[in-house]
Design an enzyme around this catalytic site. Structure first.
Site, PDB file in Angstrom:
ATOM      1  N   HIS A 203       0.799  -1.233   0.000  1.00  0.00           N
ATOM      2  CA  HIS A 203       0.000   0.000   0.000  1.00  0.00           C
ATOM      3  C   HIS A 203       0.827   1.277   0.000  1.00  0.00           C
ATOM      4  O   HIS A 203       0.274   2.366  -0.127  1.00  0.00           O
ATOM      5  CB  HIS A 203      -0.933   0.034   1.216  1.00  0.00           C
ATOM      6  CG  HIS A 203      -0.208   0.333   2.488  1.00  0.00           C
ATOM      7  ND1 HIS A 203       0.341  -0.648   3.261  1.00  0.00           N
ATOM      8  CD2 HIS A 203       0.080   1.503   3.101  1.00  0.00           C
ATOM      9  CE1 HIS A 203       0.928  -0.093   4.298  1.00  0.00           C
ATOM     10  NE2 HIS A 203       0.799   1.212   4.234  1.00  0.00           N
TER      11      HIS A 203
HETATM   12  C1  UD1 Z   1      -1.761   5.159   5.746  1.00  0.00           C
HETATM   13  C2  UD1 Z   1      -0.530   5.755   6.406  1.00  0.00           C
HETATM   14  C3  UD1 Z   1       0.549   4.706   6.543  1.00  0.00           C
HETATM   15  C4  UD1 Z   1       0.004   3.426   7.162  1.00  0.00           C
HETATM   16  C5  UD1 Z   1      -1.215   2.957   6.370  1.00  0.00           C
HETATM   17  C6  UD1 Z   1      -1.837   1.689   6.894  1.00  0.00           C
HETATM   18  C7  UD1 Z   1      -0.234   8.165   5.926  1.00  0.00           C
HETATM   19  C8  UD1 Z   1       0.521   9.172   5.143  1.00  0.00           C
HETATM   20  N1  UD1 Z   1      -0.002   6.870   5.613  1.00  0.00           N
HETATM   21  O1  UD1 Z   1      -1.484   4.937   4.387  1.00  0.00           O
HETATM   22  O2  UD1 Z   1       1.580   5.212   7.373  1.00  0.00           O
HETATM   23  O3  UD1 Z   1       1.003   2.424   7.139  1.00  0.00           O
HETATM   24  O4  UD1 Z   1      -2.184   3.997   6.405  1.00  0.00           O
HETATM   25  O5  UD1 Z   1      -2.844   1.230   6.018  1.00  0.00           O
HETATM   26  O6  UD1 Z   1      -0.999   8.512   6.785  1.00  0.00           O
HETATM   27  N2  UD1 Z   1      -8.834   4.683   0.922  1.00  0.00           N
HETATM   28  C9  UD1 Z   1      -9.988   4.035   0.608  1.00  0.00           C
HETATM   29  N3  UD1 Z   1     -10.671   3.409   1.623  1.00  0.00           N
HETATM   30  C10 UD1 Z   1     -10.271   3.465   2.913  1.00  0.00           C
HETATM   31  C11 UD1 Z   1      -9.102   4.141   3.212  1.00  0.00           C
HETATM   32  C12 UD1 Z   1      -8.397   4.732   2.196  1.00  0.00           C
HETATM   33  O7  UD1 Z   1     -10.395   3.972  -0.541  1.00  0.00           O
HETATM   34  O8  UD1 Z   1     -10.911   2.914   3.803  1.00  0.00           O
HETATM   35  C13 UD1 Z   1      -8.072   5.332  -0.161  1.00  0.00           C
HETATM   36  C14 UD1 Z   1      -8.090   6.852  -0.013  1.00  0.00           C
HETATM   37  O9  UD1 Z   1      -9.111   7.409  -0.753  1.00  0.00           O
HETATM   38  C15 UD1 Z   1      -6.700   7.227  -0.503  1.00  0.00           C
HETATM   39  C16 UD1 Z   1      -5.871   6.055  -0.033  1.00  0.00           C
HETATM   40  O10 UD1 Z   1      -6.719   4.929  -0.037  1.00  0.00           O
HETATM   41  O11 UD1 Z   1      -6.666   7.288  -1.904  1.00  0.00           O
HETATM   42  C17 UD1 Z   1      -5.407   6.210   1.393  1.00  0.00           C
HETATM   43  O12 UD1 Z   1      -4.270   6.856   1.436  1.00  0.00           O
HETATM   44  P1  UD1 Z   1      -3.640   7.231   2.884  1.00  0.00           P
HETATM   45  O13 UD1 Z   1      -4.601   7.983   3.693  1.00  0.00           O
HETATM   46  O14 UD1 Z   1      -2.280   7.726   2.668  1.00  0.00           O
HETATM   47  O15 UD1 Z   1      -3.635   5.841   3.617  1.00  0.00           O
HETATM   48  P2  UD1 Z   1      -2.699   4.624   3.427  1.00  0.00           P
HETATM   49  O16 UD1 Z   1      -2.163   4.446   2.097  1.00  0.00           O
HETATM   50  O17 UD1 Z   1      -3.459   3.484   3.965  1.00  0.00           O
END
Ligand code: UD1
Length: 351
Positions: A203
């Protein structure tokens, strides 16, 4: 009575908070208020953990899920500040390195509320990672730094933290406490899982936002799937990146799994391939060789002691490691403490 506000937002934080809340619940002198920023919002990424792990329902759910870092962090700061003004806690507790962590430390420290950072001192020394930026900033303005490893303490000392107005404590890793306690609930996922399989998660932005890397990793998994079942609980961000870039997996990934199902997969898999920080350690807890799909790790002791190997995203490296890398037979005990991190943390806060 000590009042604390715990701030969570992303999947690994729910797991850590579950363990800490259980310990807090044992004290008659502590009251916990929980804020969920909403960073992770899908049921499979959020509510499933609250339900299955019996985590107290957040007192505040901010539902902030914008995927632009600045905007999301900004809105979080604003709304966390309002909650903190309303609650006036003695401490704010933050976990790890997410945008929710960074927003929490900025909001709390500007209100002169003391912050305890759990999982302090970790460094990948890769400033392109949003998580590295979040860690450094959070550590610098927190008051109590609970470090999971000796290396984390060493990192802080190298950066001069002994001269700052903060307390550094090597508590051990709260995820180790959680794995020891929750393994009794491990549960086979509701999928056709063969006797032999490998477990993969992916991820990190450095992989999902880089087409070359993502393509090589997808090709490696496709290649491996000809030899062995690949169980790949796919993160929503990764799913989106694979689809929008027109890449194809030759096998069907599964939806993100709950913690108990993940524990079962860890217990029963042959190997783990991951770019997650947490899963690298969990592979070690379950004595499974781990191929790290990154160029570096903040859990260096795993690599130094032969429990994990850095593969990056190169297909050749991943396939070579898959065939040749074995889990070290020499066991080094206590790398992540003795399973009492949450107890040490609560005792310190009470003190
Ligand atoms: C985040 C953390 C990372 C952690 C990880 C665990 C940051 C910068 N990164 O990254 O340190 O290891 O969580 O999973 O905070 N999304 C969905 N559905 C969800 C959640 C997210 O579709 O339930 C999508 C969002 O729209 C976005 C991406 O996934 O496009 C999430 O990005 P981000 O918030 O950076 O989360 P992670 O990649 O999970």
């Amino acid at each position: 009575m000590i009042k604390i506000v715990t701030i969570v937002g992303a999947r690994p934080q729910f797991i850590k908070a579950a363990t800490l809340s259980r310990e807090i619940g044992k004290s008659a002198h502590m009251k916990e208020v929980m804020i969920h920023t909403g960073q992770h919002y899908d049921d499979t990424m959020s509510s499933i953990f609250f339900e299955s792990m019996d985590i107290k329902q957040p007192d505040y759910n901010l539902s902030i899920s914008d995927n632009r870092h600045g905007k999301a962090t900004g809105i979080m700061i604003e709304q966390i500040e309002a909650v903190l003004l309303n609650e006036s806690p003695d401490f704010v507790i933050l976990f790890g390195d997410t945008n929710s962590t960074l927003a929490g430390v900025i909001a709390a420290s500007k209100l002169n509320i003391q912050v305890a950072h759990i999982e302090a001192g970790l460094r990948s020394y890769n400033m392109k990672m949003p998580e590295e930026i979040n860690r450094i900033l959070t550590d610098r303005i927190s008051k109590i730094l609970f470090c999971p490893t000796a290396k984390a303490v060493e990192n802080l000392k190298k950066e001069g933290f002994e001269n700052f107005d903060c307390k550094i404590i090597q508590s051990g890793d709260i995820m180790y406490d959680g794995a020891l306690y929750y393994r009794q609930f491990s549960s086979k996922p509701n999928h056709n899982i063969k006797e032999e399989f490998i477990l993969c998660t992916l991820h990190r932005a450095e992989n999902t936002n880089n087409l070359n890397k993502l393509q090589e990793i997808v090709e490696s998994l496709n290649e491996l799937s000809k030899k062995i079942q690949v169980v790949f609980p796919i993160h929503p961000r990764t799913k989106k990146a694979i689809e929008t870039n027109g890449l194809e997996l030759d096998f069907t990934p599964v939806e993100p799994q709950g913690y108990f199902e993940t524990l079962w997969l860890l217990e029963n898999c042959q190997k783990v391939l991951t770019d997650s920080g947490g899963l690298q350690k969990e592979a070690y807890f379950f004595k499974k060789p781990c191929l790290v799909l990154r160029e570096e790790t903040e859990w260096e002791e795993l690599v130094e002691n032969g429990y994990a190997i850095i593969c990056g995203s190169k297909k050749e490296k991943i396939l070579n490691a898959f065939y040749s890398f074995r889990f070290a037979t020499d066991s080094v005990s206590g790398l992540y403490g003795d399973g009492n991190a949450s107890k040490i943390i609560v005792e310190e806060l009470l003190r």
